[in-house]
Write an enzyme that holds these catalytic residues in place. Structure first.
Site, PDB file in Angstrom:
ATOM      1  N   GLY A  52       1.336   5.280   3.339  1.00  0.00           N
ATOM      2  CA  GLY A  52       2.379   4.276   2.710  1.00  0.00           C
ATOM      3  C   GLY A  52       3.327   5.116   1.843  1.00  0.00           C
ATOM      4  N   ASN A  88     -15.156  17.962  15.086  1.00  0.00           N
ATOM      5  CA  ASN A  88     -14.911  18.137  13.495  1.00  0.00           C
ATOM      6  C   ASN A  88     -15.132  19.523  13.173  1.00  0.00           C
ATOM      7  OD1 ASN A  88     -14.262  15.728  13.183  1.00  0.00           O
ATOM      8  ND2 ASN A  88     -16.520  14.718  12.891  1.00  0.00           N
ATOM      9  N   THR A  95      -5.510   0.769  -6.462  1.00  0.00           N
ATOM     10  CA  THR A  95      -6.735   1.138  -6.439  1.00  0.00           C
ATOM     11  C   THR A  95      -7.245   2.446  -6.672  1.00  0.00           C
ATOM     12  OG1 THR A  95      -7.013   1.596  -4.177  1.00  0.00           O
ATOM     13  CG2 THR A  95      -7.117  -0.746  -4.667  1.00  0.00           C
ATOM     14  N   GLY A 120     -24.341   4.868  11.952  1.00  0.00           N
ATOM     15  CA  GLY A 120     -23.510   4.322  13.036  1.00  0.00           C
ATOM     16  C   GLY A 120     -22.151   5.060  13.017  1.00  0.00           C
ATOM     17  N   HIS A 121     -22.305   6.571  13.074  1.00  0.00           N
ATOM     18  CA  HIS A 121     -21.229   7.351  13.224  1.00  0.00           C
ATOM     19  C   HIS A 121     -20.466   7.553  14.520  1.00  0.00           C
ATOM     20  CE1 HIS A 121     -19.396  11.756  12.267  1.00  0.00           C
ATOM     21  NE2 HIS A 121     -18.619  10.896  12.377  1.00  0.00           N
ATOM     22  N   THR A 172      -5.670  -0.036  13.251  1.00  0.00           N
ATOM     23  CA  THR A 172      -6.240   1.505  13.622  1.00  0.00           C
ATOM     24  C   THR A 172      -6.901   1.717  14.876  1.00  0.00           C
ATOM     25  OG1 THR A 172      -8.061   2.758  12.771  1.00  0.00           O
ATOM     26  CG2 THR A 172      -8.200   0.705  12.070  1.00  0.00           C
ATOM     27  N   ASP A 173      -7.110   3.002  15.296  1.00  0.00           N
ATOM     28  CA  ASP A 173      -7.664   3.230  16.583  1.00  0.00           C
ATOM     29  C   ASP A 173      -9.224   2.832  16.560  1.00  0.00           C
ATOM     30  OD1 ASP A 173      -8.576   5.131  15.413  1.00  0.00           O
ATOM     31  OD2 ASP A 173      -8.214   6.736  16.698  1.00  0.00           O
ATOM     32  N   GLU A 174      -9.703   2.715  15.234  1.00  0.00           N
ATOM     33  CA  GLU A 174     -10.952   2.178  15.102  1.00  0.00           C
ATOM     34  C   GLU A 174     -11.551   1.037  15.677  1.00  0.00           C
ATOM     35  OE1 GLU A 174     -12.828   4.203  11.658  1.00  0.00           O
ATOM     36  OE2 GLU A 174     -11.048   5.439  11.322  1.00  0.00           O
ATOM     37  N   ALA A 188       1.700   3.073  -2.458  1.00  0.00           N
ATOM     38  CA  ALA A 188       1.233   4.379  -3.129  1.00  0.00           C
ATOM     39  C   ALA A 188       0.119   5.091  -2.650  1.00  0.00           C
ATOM     40  CB  ALA A 188       0.834   3.575  -4.661  1.00  0.00           C
ATOM     41  N   GLY A 189      -0.481   4.804  -1.620  1.00  0.00           N
ATOM     42  CA  GLY A 189      -1.395   5.466  -0.740  1.00  0.00           C
ATOM     43  C   GLY A 189      -0.829   6.621   0.223  1.00  0.00           C
ATOM     44  N   GLY A 214       0.731  -1.259   0.105  1.00  0.00           N
ATOM     45  CA  GLY A 214       0.126  -0.101   0.016  1.00  0.00           C
ATOM     46  C   GLY A 214       0.804   1.137   0.072  1.00  0.00           C
ATOM     47  N   TYR A 238     -15.493  -1.229   7.787  1.00  0.00           N
ATOM     48  CA  TYR A 238     -13.991  -1.036   7.651  1.00  0.00           C
ATOM     49  C   TYR A 238     -13.429  -1.358   9.072  1.00  0.00           C
ATOM     50  CZ  TYR A 238      -9.732   1.742   8.491  1.00  0.00           C
ATOM     51  OH  TYR A 238      -8.632   1.955   8.684  1.00  0.00           O
ATOM     52  N   LYS A 244     -10.562  -4.408   9.935  1.00  0.00           N
ATOM     53  CA  LYS A 244      -9.225  -4.145  10.498  1.00  0.00           C
ATOM     54  C   LYS A 244      -9.002  -4.892  11.667  1.00  0.00           C
ATOM     55  CE  LYS A 244      -6.426  -1.762   9.034  1.00  0.00           C
ATOM     56  NZ  LYS A 244      -5.259  -1.827   8.186  1.00  0.00           N
TER      57      LYS A 244
HETATM   58  P1  NAD Z   1      -5.000   5.075   1.501  1.00  0.00           P
HETATM   59  O1  NAD Z   1      -6.483   4.623   1.182  1.00  0.00           O
HETATM   60  O2  NAD Z   1      -4.818   6.424   1.167  1.00  0.00           O
HETATM   61  O3  NAD Z   1      -4.114   3.831   0.756  1.00  0.00           O
HETATM   62  C1  NAD Z   1      -4.275   2.418   0.763  1.00  0.00           C
HETATM   63  C2  NAD Z   1      -3.384   1.949  -0.335  1.00  0.00           C
HETATM   64  O4  NAD Z   1      -3.627   0.387  -0.414  1.00  0.00           O
HETATM   65  C3  NAD Z   1      -3.695   2.427  -1.753  1.00  0.00           C
HETATM   66  O5  NAD Z   1      -2.233   2.765  -2.197  1.00  0.00           O
HETATM   67  C4  NAD Z   1      -4.127   1.246  -2.467  1.00  0.00           C
HETATM   68  O6  NAD Z   1      -3.966   1.239  -3.762  1.00  0.00           O
HETATM   69  C5  NAD Z   1      -3.507  -0.130  -1.659  1.00  0.00           C
HETATM   70  N1  NAD Z   1      -4.294  -1.299  -1.747  1.00  0.00           N
HETATM   71  C6  NAD Z   1      -5.689  -1.359  -1.585  1.00  0.00           C
HETATM   72  N2  NAD Z   1      -5.928  -2.639  -1.766  1.00  0.00           N
HETATM   73  C7  NAD Z   1      -4.895  -3.278  -1.911  1.00  0.00           C
HETATM   74  C8  NAD Z   1      -4.392  -4.625  -2.336  1.00  0.00           C
HETATM   75  N3  NAD Z   1      -5.409  -5.739  -2.321  1.00  0.00           N
HETATM   76  N4  NAD Z   1      -3.303  -5.338  -2.583  1.00  0.00           N
HETATM   77  C9  NAD Z   1      -2.364  -4.032  -2.798  1.00  0.00           C
HETATM   78  N5  NAD Z   1      -2.628  -2.758  -2.218  1.00  0.00           N
HETATM   79  C10 NAD Z   1      -3.870  -2.308  -1.992  1.00  0.00           C
HETATM   80  O7  NAD Z   1      -4.992   4.485   3.156  1.00  0.00           O
HETATM   81  P2  NAD Z   1      -4.164   5.163   4.238  1.00  0.00           P
HETATM   82  O8  NAD Z   1      -4.889   6.395   4.689  1.00  0.00           O
HETATM   83  O9  NAD Z   1      -2.666   5.615   3.606  1.00  0.00           O
HETATM   84  O10 NAD Z   1      -4.046   3.862   5.213  1.00  0.00           O
HETATM   85  C11 NAD Z   1      -2.995   3.131   5.290  1.00  0.00           C
HETATM   86  C12 NAD Z   1      -2.892   2.126   6.399  1.00  0.00           C
HETATM   87  O11 NAD Z   1      -3.174   2.855   7.710  1.00  0.00           O
HETATM   88  C13 NAD Z   1      -4.320   1.141   6.181  1.00  0.00           C
HETATM   89  O12 NAD Z   1      -4.118  -0.121   6.593  1.00  0.00           O
HETATM   90  C14 NAD Z   1      -5.200   1.853   7.213  1.00  0.00           C
HETATM   91  O13 NAD Z   1      -6.060   1.099   7.756  1.00  0.00           O
HETATM   92  C15 NAD Z   1      -4.197   2.430   8.380  1.00  0.00           C
HETATM   93  N6  NAD Z   1      -4.511   3.757   9.095  1.00  0.00           N
HETATM   94  C16 NAD Z   1      -5.137   4.678   8.477  1.00  0.00           C
HETATM   95  C17 NAD Z   1      -5.275   5.746   9.216  1.00  0.00           C
HETATM   96  C18 NAD Z   1      -5.599   7.119   8.559  1.00  0.00           C
HETATM   97  O14 NAD Z   1      -6.236   8.128   9.310  1.00  0.00           O
HETATM   98  N7  NAD Z   1      -5.677   7.387   7.520  1.00  0.00           N
HETATM   99  C19 NAD Z   1      -5.104   6.016  10.881  1.00  0.00           C
HETATM  100  C20 NAD Z   1      -4.709   4.693  11.372  1.00  0.00           C
HETATM  101  C21 NAD Z   1      -4.481   3.571  10.389  1.00  0.00           C
HETATM  102  P1  TYD Z   2     -12.788  10.518   8.165  1.00  0.00           P
HETATM  103  O1  TYD Z   2     -11.840  11.210   7.635  1.00  0.00           O
HETATM  104  O2  TYD Z   2     -13.665   9.732   7.004  1.00  0.00           O
HETATM  105  O3  TYD Z   2     -12.225   9.468   9.174  1.00  0.00           O
HETATM  106  P2  TYD Z   2     -12.847   8.298  10.217  1.00  0.00           P
HETATM  107  O4  TYD Z   2     -14.234   8.529  10.124  1.00  0.00           O
HETATM  108  O5  TYD Z   2     -12.148   6.977   9.800  1.00  0.00           O
HETATM  109  O6  TYD Z   2     -12.569   8.861  11.678  1.00  0.00           O
HETATM  110  O7  TYD Z   2     -13.928  11.236   9.035  1.00  0.00           O
HETATM  111  C1  TYD Z   2     -13.283  12.029  10.294  1.00  0.00           C
HETATM  112  C2  TYD Z   2     -14.445  12.729  11.036  1.00  0.00           C
HETATM  113  O8  TYD Z   2     -14.981  13.734   9.981  1.00  0.00           O
HETATM  114  C3  TYD Z   2     -15.539  11.532  11.305  1.00  0.00           C
HETATM  115  O9  TYD Z   2     -16.272  12.150  12.431  1.00  0.00           O
HETATM  116  C4  TYD Z   2     -16.536  11.881  10.197  1.00  0.00           C
HETATM  117  C5  TYD Z   2     -16.464  13.353   9.772  1.00  0.00           C
HETATM  118  N1  TYD Z   2     -16.628  13.783   8.369  1.00  0.00           N
HETATM  119  C6  TYD Z   2     -17.561  14.864   8.026  1.00  0.00           C
HETATM  120  O10 TYD Z   2     -18.023  15.492   8.860  1.00  0.00           O
HETATM  121  N2  TYD Z   2     -17.653  15.218   6.623  1.00  0.00           N
HETATM  122  C7  TYD Z   2     -17.024  14.293   5.876  1.00  0.00           C
HETATM  123  O11 TYD Z   2     -17.168  14.820   4.361  1.00  0.00           O
HETATM  124  C8  TYD Z   2     -16.067  13.464   6.010  1.00  0.00           C
HETATM  125  C9  TYD Z   2     -15.191  12.520   4.805  1.00  0.00           C
HETATM  126  C10 TYD Z   2     -15.839  12.973   7.580  1.00  0.00           C
END
Ligand code: NAD
Ligand code: TYD
Length: 334
Positions: free
Chosen positions: A14, A248, A37, A274-275, A125-127, A10-11, A8, A149, A153
């Site tokens: 990552g 927020n 993706t 279910g927020h 994740t904390d979620e 390229a995300g 991952g 989600y 996880k």
């Molecule tokens: P993102 O959605 O930006 O990136 C996900 C990446 O995974 C993408 O590059 C996608 O192409 C790749 N991917 C998806 N399915 C794949 C597969 N089957 N095989 C190979 N690659 C695949 O996500 P992110 O926000 O960078 O999150 C990265 C990780 O960190 C995730 O595991 C997420 O659960 C975890 N995480 C994210 C946050 C956050 O706030 N963003 C917080 C805590 C944990």
């Molecule tokens: P999000 O970035 O989707 O992360 P997560 O739900 O995984 O914590 O959302 C962060 C918070 O912001 C969450 O309480 C939902 C809220 N939110 C909005 O109010 N508007 C939006 O358009 C989005 C995407 C999220």
């Protein structure tokens, strides 16, 4: 020379981690396995084209043959970021979340077990803890994920643990809070809001806007993961918290204020199903081990907003593609 498999890469997080690793550890090689993706974007890594220590493989972590091929080349450390990550998309259609987040993690764990690795970092994740009204979750608290989600996880998180408990695979699990920073796909709260504001659109606030998230700057998250590759104890879980709990609405107001927009650009919309009301982590375990975040929230938020202002080409390209059709539909549904 340590060889890393970063999935991952390229995300959002990552790609920040691949950059962090290559600049911090001169003695490492990185293989980035990414399916590309909608959330994967090679432009996040465009500056690494000439980097001899970096290799990109387009592929799926759930594809046994592809994963096997990579492990055959010799992998020391796995950092598994690959996942479907957006809660709203998981509510609409959970299928890919199960395939990638659960089954994909299983395929990686099996390969890591077959070939033997020195460390397997599972990015959870904390979620996975679910929502908490008061107080903060510790690593030993029960998991109560409340959307597809976070449930997928949680499955991966415990599956990774089982490979330690059963096979002694050297697994370390991280549970980080909400990340923000450069290269975040513009569908998450901060990246969507800033890009909407720069386009003269509104920030959609779900429900009453009083849901709380703990914000962690992505650079700090990368540093924590890198620290845990060396210092994390096998079989253990570590919370990674930003220590910046905000409603927020408070963040929306700060973004509008910094970008000199009108407070009318904050628009209350239908709530997410279910927020989860509040996420909160106790990060004492990581602190005792010797790590805590460095960034100040406001400085990092302002720097992030500056980055989106300077990198319009990056996010405008995303927002004018498939994103546009998907979000058009979402807005019509609201
Ligand atoms: P993102 O959605 O930006 O990136 C996900 C990446 O995974 C993408 O590059 C996608 O192409 C790749 N991917 C998806 N399915 C794949 C597969 N089957 N095989 C190979 N690659 C695949 O996500 P992110 O926000 O960078 O999150 C990265 C990780 O960190 C995730 O595991 C997420 O659960 C975890 N995480 C994210 C946050 C956050 O706030 N963003 C917080 C805590 C944990
Ligand atoms: P999000 O970035 O989707 O992360 P997560 O739900 O995984 O914590 O959302 C962060 C918070 O912001 C969450 O309480 C939902 C809220 N939110 C909005 O109010 N508007 C939006 O358009 C989005 C995407 C999220």
């Amino acid at each position: 020379m340590q060889k890393y498999l970063v999935t991952g890469g390229a995300g959002f997080i990552g790609s920040n981690f691949v950059h962090y690793l290559l600049s911090k550890r001169k003695d490492c090689q990185v293989v980035n396995l990414d399916k590309l993706t909608y959330a994967g974007n090679l432009e996040n890594l465009a500056d690494l084209k000439m980097e001899a220590r970096y290799q990109f493989v387009k592929g799926d972590i759930a594809d046994e043959a592809c994963v096997d091929q990579i492990f055959k080349s010799g992998i020391d450390v796995v950092v598994n970021f690959a996942a479907e990550t957006h809660v709203d998309r998981s509510i609409e259609n959970p299928t890919d979340f199960i395939k990638t987040d659960v089954y994909g993690t299983y395929v990686l764990l099996e390969a890591a077990r077959r070939y033997g690795v020195k460390k397997f970092i599972q990015i959870s994740t904390d979620e996975v803890y679910g929502s908490i009204e008061k107080g903060s979750f510790r690593e030993t608290d029960p998991l109560m994920p409340r959307n597809p989600y976070s449930a997928s996880k949680a499955g991966a998180d415990r599956l990774a643990y089982s490979y330690w408990a059963t096979y002694q695979l050297p697994v370390v699990i991280t549970r980080a809070s909400n990340n923000f920073g450069p290269y975040q796909y513009p569908e998450k709260f901060i990246s969507l809001s800033v890009t909407n504001l720069l386009e003269g659109k509104t920030i959609p606030i779900y429900g009453d806007g009083r849901n709380v998230r703990d914000w962690l700057y992505v650079g700090d998250h990368c540093a924590a993961v890198d620290f845990l590759v060396d210092q994390g104890k096998d079989g253990e879980v570590y919370n990674v918290a930003g220590g910046n709990e905000k409603e927020n609405i408070e963040i929306a107001k700060e973004m509008v204020c910094y970008l000199k927009g009108s407070q009318d650009s904050i628009q209350f919309v239908k709530d997410r199903l279910g927020h989860d009301r509040r996420y909160s982590l106790n990060a004492d375990k990581l602190k005792v081990l010797g790590w805590k975040p460095k960034s100040s929230f406001l400085t990092a938020l302002h720097e992030t907003l500056d980055w989106y202002q300077k990198n319009e080409v990056w996010w405008k390209k995303i927002k004018s593609g498939k994103f546009k059709q998907y979000y058009q539909k979402q807005y019509e549904l609201r």
